[in-house]
Design an enzyme around this catalytic site. Sequence first.
Site, mmCIF file in Angstrom:
data_model
loop_
_atom_site.group_PDB
_atom_site.id
_atom_site.type_symbol
_atom_site.label_atom_id
_atom_site.label_comp_id
_atom_site.label_asym_id
_atom_site.label_seq_id
_atom_site.Cartn_x
_atom_site.Cartn_y
_atom_site.Cartn_z
ATOM 1 N N LEU A 1 0.856 -1.196 0.000
ATOM 2 C CA LEU A 1 0.000 0.000 0.000
ATOM 3 C C LEU A 1 0.886 1.238 0.000
ATOM 4 O O LEU A 1 0.857 2.053 -0.917
ATOM 5 C CB LEU A 1 -0.921 -0.012 1.231
ATOM 6 C CG LEU A 1 -1.668 1.302 1.499
ATOM 7 C CD1 LEU A 1 -2.616 1.631 0.358
ATOM 8 C CD2 LEU A 1 -2.401 1.253 2.822
ATOM 9 N N ASP A 2 1.705 1.361 1.032
ATOM 10 C CA ASP A 2 2.617 2.493 1.160
ATOM 11 C C ASP A 2 3.875 1.976 1.848
ATOM 12 O O ASP A 2 3.852 1.735 3.059
ATOM 13 C CB ASP A 2 1.958 3.589 1.979
ATOM 14 C CG ASP A 2 2.832 4.823 2.141
ATOM 15 O OD1 ASP A 2 3.981 4.797 1.666
ATOM 16 O OD2 ASP A 2 2.377 5.791 2.759
ATOM 17 N N PRO A 3 4.958 1.734 1.100
ATOM 18 C CA PRO A 3 5.167 2.091 -0.307
ATOM 19 C C PRO A 3 4.553 1.072 -1.271
ATOM 20 O O PRO A 3 4.505 -0.112 -0.981
ATOM 21 C CB PRO A 3 6.688 2.078 -0.437
ATOM 22 C CG PRO A 3 7.128 1.032 0.546
ATOM 23 C CD PRO A 3 6.174 1.147 1.708
ATOM 24 N N ASP B 1 0.955 4.062 -3.573
ATOM 25 C CA ASP B 1 1.224 5.501 -3.624
ATOM 26 C C ASP B 1 2.199 5.829 -4.755
ATOM 27 O O ASP B 1 2.032 6.814 -5.473
ATOM 28 C CB ASP B 1 1.755 6.001 -2.285
ATOM 29 C CG ASP B 1 3.010 5.268 -1.819
ATOM 30 O OD1 ASP B 1 3.230 4.122 -2.247
ATOM 31 O OD2 ASP B 1 3.779 5.843 -1.018
ATOM 32 N N ASN C 1 6.203 11.025 6.241
ATOM 33 C CA ASN C 1 6.511 9.594 6.149
ATOM 34 C C ASN C 1 7.978 9.388 5.780
ATOM 35 O O ASN C 1 8.353 9.485 4.611
ATOM 36 C CB ASN C 1 5.593 8.944 5.109
ATOM 37 C CG ASN C 1 5.826 7.451 4.968
ATOM 38 O OD1 ASN C 1 6.579 6.859 5.729
ATOM 39 N ND2 ASN C 1 5.187 6.850 3.983
#
Length: 334
Positions: free
Chosen positions: A124-126, A129, A222
């Site tokens: 998802l993140d990373p 994004d 982040n």
Amino acid sequence: MKKIAVFGAGFVSRPLVKYLAQQNEYELLVYDQDLVKANTVIRGLQNCSSAGLNVNNTSELEAAVKNADIAVSLLPASFHVVIARVCLKFKVHLVTTSYVSPEMKALDAEAKNAGVLFLNEVGLDPGLDHMSAMKIISDVHAKGGTIIGFESSCGGLPSPKDNNNPMGYKFSWSPRGVLLAARQPAVYLKDGGEKHVHGEQLFKHYWMKNVDTIGDLEVYPNRDSLKYRDLYGLKDTRTFFRGTFRYPGWCDTIDALAALGYLKENFPHQHPATFLELTAVLMNVDVEKFNVDLLADFLKLEPESDVIKRMEWLGLLSNNAIKDPCFFTFGCAC
């Protein structure tokens, strides 16, 4: 059928294995040190099997990797490079959801020479994004546009209809990973100037942002945003920020837990029997004298504050027993 070896049977593994199994194109082998967890992940799915595995046992790991076409490591990030080296030996492709560590990056040339794909940062993140960001950036550049500022924020959050606890959060990945991320320093670019945020100040450095259909969310930096500036082809932009979304109240609460010492690497040598005793020990207060007013004064909050209420909901002020010995070893990967 192509064979995919999935290492790790935690929260992230379940949707991945289910999705791949539904394609009816792959044979999936799920490995975990806890065979019960591995069996749970594959329950009711076709073309799936499971086995117990100790990643630190070289012969077990090699046997699992060499029989696969692709390895997917969803174990704690510290194990990725261990698996990567075995993948190089047997020329097996590797996928992880984690950030590219310096140790993983050092294997880049060797992987290319071996014709092996090491694909990281696809969670998802990373992950998502990056993909959504590059789609927007590529569209702007294709139209002859110039990007002078870039901000991207992402968060794995419960949907508003399922946001039914005071923390506004539900674990979708390793709880240990969430807490480790909560101690990371951050750096980003704002109007041409670098902004550096120390790990202990991370949750004091947040602001509110309104998101369509959801409302106001907290956003905080982040990790290191700047390392993606050139990768995104935005070396001339004057603002470059990657952030994390959370529901309101998260940052103040995690900041309070950090102030108490709940995010320390090492807990006190004595191991209290209950969470109330542990909170008192972290405050250096005799448990018999502990009360909410003392806690509020320690944290510079009002006794009726939402932060105190969230701590009560978490059970940190309760006489619930601390049953898991790993609780006092933050670095434990159990």
